[in-house]
Design a protein around this motif. Sequence first.
Motif, PDB file in Angstrom:
ATOM      1  N   GLY A 116      -6.787 -42.256  -0.983  1.00  0.00           N
ATOM      2  CA  GLY A 116      -6.840 -43.101  -2.164  1.00  0.00           C
ATOM      3  C   GLY A 116      -6.882 -42.248  -3.422  1.00  0.00           C
ATOM      4  O   GLY A 116      -7.202 -41.057  -3.389  1.00  0.00           O
ATOM      5  N   CYS A 117      -6.578 -42.861  -4.557  1.00  0.00           N
ATOM      6  CA  CYS A 117      -6.527 -42.117  -5.820  1.00  0.00           C
ATOM      7  C   CYS A 117      -7.913 -41.665  -6.269  1.00  0.00           C
ATOM      8  O   CYS A 117      -8.126 -40.479  -6.563  1.00  0.00           O
ATOM      9  CB  CYS A 117      -5.838 -42.947  -6.903  1.00  0.00           C
ATOM     10  N   TYR A 118      -8.875 -42.576  -6.319  1.00  0.00           N
ATOM     11  CA  TYR A 118     -10.232 -42.195  -6.706  1.00  0.00           C
ATOM     12  C   TYR A 118     -10.832 -41.172  -5.728  1.00  0.00           C
ATOM     13  O   TYR A 118     -11.428 -40.174  -6.162  1.00  0.00           O
ATOM     14  CB  TYR A 118     -11.141 -43.418  -6.783  1.00  0.00           C
ATOM     15  N   PRO A 119     -10.721 -41.379  -4.406  1.00  0.00           N
ATOM     16  CA  PRO A 119     -11.252 -40.382  -3.478  1.00  0.00           C
ATOM     17  C   PRO A 119     -10.614 -39.004  -3.629  1.00  0.00           C
ATOM     18  O   PRO A 119     -11.283 -37.993  -3.430  1.00  0.00           O
ATOM     19  CB  PRO A 119     -10.953 -40.992  -2.100  1.00  0.00           C
ATOM     20  N   THR A 120      -9.326 -38.961  -3.988  1.00  0.00           N
ATOM     21  CA  THR A 120      -8.685 -37.661  -4.176  1.00  0.00           C
ATOM     22  C   THR A 120      -9.403 -36.863  -5.255  1.00  0.00           C
ATOM     23  O   THR A 120      -9.733 -35.686  -5.073  1.00  0.00           O
ATOM     24  CB  THR A 120      -7.201 -37.833  -4.540  1.00  0.00           C
ATOM     25  N   GLY A 121      -9.652 -37.504  -6.400  1.00  0.00           N
ATOM     26  CA  GLY A 121     -10.354 -36.820  -7.471  1.00  0.00           C
ATOM     27  C   GLY A 121     -11.783 -36.475  -7.094  1.00  0.00           C
ATOM     28  O   GLY A 121     -12.260 -35.357  -7.340  1.00  0.00           O
ATOM     29  N   PHE A 122     -12.481 -37.419  -6.485  1.00  0.00           N
ATOM     30  CA  PHE A 122     -13.874 -37.193  -6.116  1.00  0.00           C
ATOM     31  C   PHE A 122     -14.016 -36.077  -5.085  1.00  0.00           C
ATOM     32  O   PHE A 122     -14.833 -35.160  -5.243  1.00  0.00           O
ATOM     33  CB  PHE A 122     -14.487 -38.482  -5.567  1.00  0.00           C
ATOM     34  N   LEU A 123     -13.223 -36.135  -4.028  1.00  0.00           N
ATOM     35  CA  LEU A 123     -13.344 -35.149  -2.959  1.00  0.00           C
ATOM     36  C   LEU A 123     -12.921 -33.761  -3.422  1.00  0.00           C
ATOM     37  O   LEU A 123     -13.519 -32.753  -3.023  1.00  0.00           O
ATOM     38  CB  LEU A 123     -12.518 -35.583  -1.748  1.00  0.00           C
ATOM     39  N   ALA A 124     -11.902 -33.703  -4.270  1.00  0.00           N
ATOM     40  CA  ALA A 124     -11.475 -32.401  -4.785  1.00  0.00           C
ATOM     41  C   ALA A 124     -12.623 -31.728  -5.529  1.00  0.00           C
ATOM     42  O   ALA A 124     -12.821 -30.514  -5.423  1.00  0.00           O
ATOM     43  CB  ALA A 124     -10.270 -32.574  -5.703  1.00  0.00           C
ATOM     44  N   ALA A 125     -13.400 -32.513  -6.274  1.00  0.00           N
ATOM     45  CA  ALA A 125     -14.500 -31.961  -7.061  1.00  0.00           C
ATOM     46  C   ALA A 125     -15.756 -31.724  -6.238  1.00  0.00           C
ATOM     47  O   ALA A 125     -16.449 -30.711  -6.411  1.00  0.00           O
ATOM     48  CB  ALA A 125     -14.817 -32.905  -8.218  1.00  0.00           C
ATOM     49  N   MET A 126     -16.082 -32.652  -5.337  1.00  0.00           N
ATOM     50  CA  MET A 126     -17.389 -32.619  -4.687  1.00  0.00           C
ATOM     51  C   MET A 126     -17.421 -31.878  -3.350  1.00  0.00           C
ATOM     52  O   MET A 126     -18.420 -31.212  -3.031  1.00  0.00           O
ATOM     53  CB  MET A 126     -17.877 -34.065  -4.488  1.00  0.00           C
ATOM     54  N   LYS A 127     -16.375 -31.968  -2.562  1.00  0.00           N
ATOM     55  CA  LYS A 127     -16.376 -31.357  -1.227  1.00  0.00           C
ATOM     56  C   LYS A 127     -16.758 -29.875  -1.261  1.00  0.00           C
ATOM     57  O   LYS A 127     -17.623 -29.446  -0.484  1.00  0.00           O
ATOM     58  CB  LYS A 127     -15.004 -31.550  -0.589  1.00  0.00           C
ATOM     59  N   PRO A 128     -16.159 -29.049  -2.133  1.00  0.00           N
ATOM     60  CA  PRO A 128     -16.527 -27.633  -2.132  1.00  0.00           C
ATOM     61  C   PRO A 128     -17.978 -27.387  -2.531  1.00  0.00           C
ATOM     62  O   PRO A 128     -18.623 -26.462  -2.017  1.00  0.00           O
ATOM     63  CB  PRO A 128     -15.569 -27.016  -3.165  1.00  0.00           C
ATOM     64  N   LEU A 129     -18.508 -28.197  -3.437  1.00  0.00           N
ATOM     65  CA  LEU A 129     -19.873 -27.998  -3.914  1.00  0.00           C
ATOM     66  C   LEU A 129     -20.890 -28.331  -2.827  1.00  0.00           C
ATOM     67  O   LEU A 129     -21.918 -27.661  -2.687  1.00  0.00           O
ATOM     68  CB  LEU A 129     -20.123 -28.844  -5.166  1.00  0.00           C
ATOM     69  N   VAL A 130     -20.595 -29.371  -2.037  1.00  0.00           N
ATOM     70  CA  VAL A 130     -21.480 -29.712  -0.921  1.00  0.00           C
ATOM     71  C   VAL A 130     -21.341 -28.683   0.199  1.00  0.00           C
ATOM     72  O   VAL A 130     -22.331 -28.226   0.781  1.00  0.00           O
ATOM     73  CB  VAL A 130     -21.170 -31.126  -0.402  1.00  0.00           C
ATOM     74  N   ALA A 131     -20.103 -28.290   0.497  1.00  0.00           N
ATOM     75  CA  ALA A 131     -19.865 -27.320   1.569  1.00  0.00           C
ATOM     76  C   ALA A 131     -20.538 -25.984   1.272  1.00  0.00           C
ATOM     77  O   ALA A 131     -21.010 -25.289   2.181  1.00  0.00           O
ATOM     78  CB  ALA A 131     -18.362 -27.126   1.770  1.00  0.00           C
TER      79      ALA A 131
END
Length: 324
Positions: A116-131
């Motif tokens: 999805g469009c919103y998840p693309t932006g969210f995951l791009a920003a948040m996934k690395p920070l959580v990982a």
Amino acid sequence: MVQPRVFIDGEAGTTGLQIYSRLAQRGDVTVVSIDPAKRKDVVERARLMDSVDVAILCLPDEAAREVVGLISSPTVKILDASTAHRTHADWAYGFPELAPGQRETIAKSYRVSNPGCYPTGFLAAMKPLVASGLVPADFPVTINAISGYSGGGRQLIETYGEYGGESGGDSEPPYPYGVYGLTFGHKHVEEMYRYSGLAHAPLFLPAVGAFEQGMLVQIPLPLWTLDHPPTGQQLWDVLADYYAGEPFVQVKALGDGGELRDRKFLDTKAANGTNQVQLFVFANDDTHEALVAARLDNLGKGAAGAAVQNMNIMLGLSEQTGLI
């Protein structure tokens, strides 16, 4: 050499038209189109899908599930742009930059779900920070996001079209800026939660603006709640390292970096016409506050551009072909 054949089911819709326009300009794939009179003929659509190398579904969720159940060919690859299969265990998640190995998973899969469009932006920003552990998995994450009205489908596009859209009409559009999803059950939340590494679902507040295309996904981080708050530079370093060498994810300079209009405003539409996700980090290390934001074209990397990128990977073509 025989060119790969591609069928877009839902070619006349917003995302379908965007995908078709990108593929029609290329000479390395053949787009198979259905007779307009048979556009709603499920059997004919399934027959065409059985005859191609990749079928791209640009349909409502239930229609996507229905047509997938009718496909009998064991060799056709399916790329679903709907929400129907985004968290399905048997479908690859079509975000190549999400994590190491994701690109290879997409390449090997016969069933890929476009994000999805919103998840693309969210995951791009948040996934690395959580990982990385800079943002703990149990951090209470909130998302404030705005999209152009083209993200709302045909009905919302027609509503804004009646008011002249961005070109200006005689009347003010119904929602110059309207927050929605106020029952907190937006269909994108499960997708965001599943792939982010968070221990709890984020609180998601989407909004629609009186402009056609463009998206800004903002994640405010009250870092003062942490025992050891990371600095803005640490947040930026993690993102820059995670996406080093990725052609479609740009990590912009820390802070202003010349990107703010009048040194005050982060323009929602500056990534339009591209397949880019642009990431920003703004931070005040004295107050331990930060904002991580993602900017993208909701019809580009948020939909059609991502679909073309995934199709290229699925067919073994150069990933960047037909994209900027």
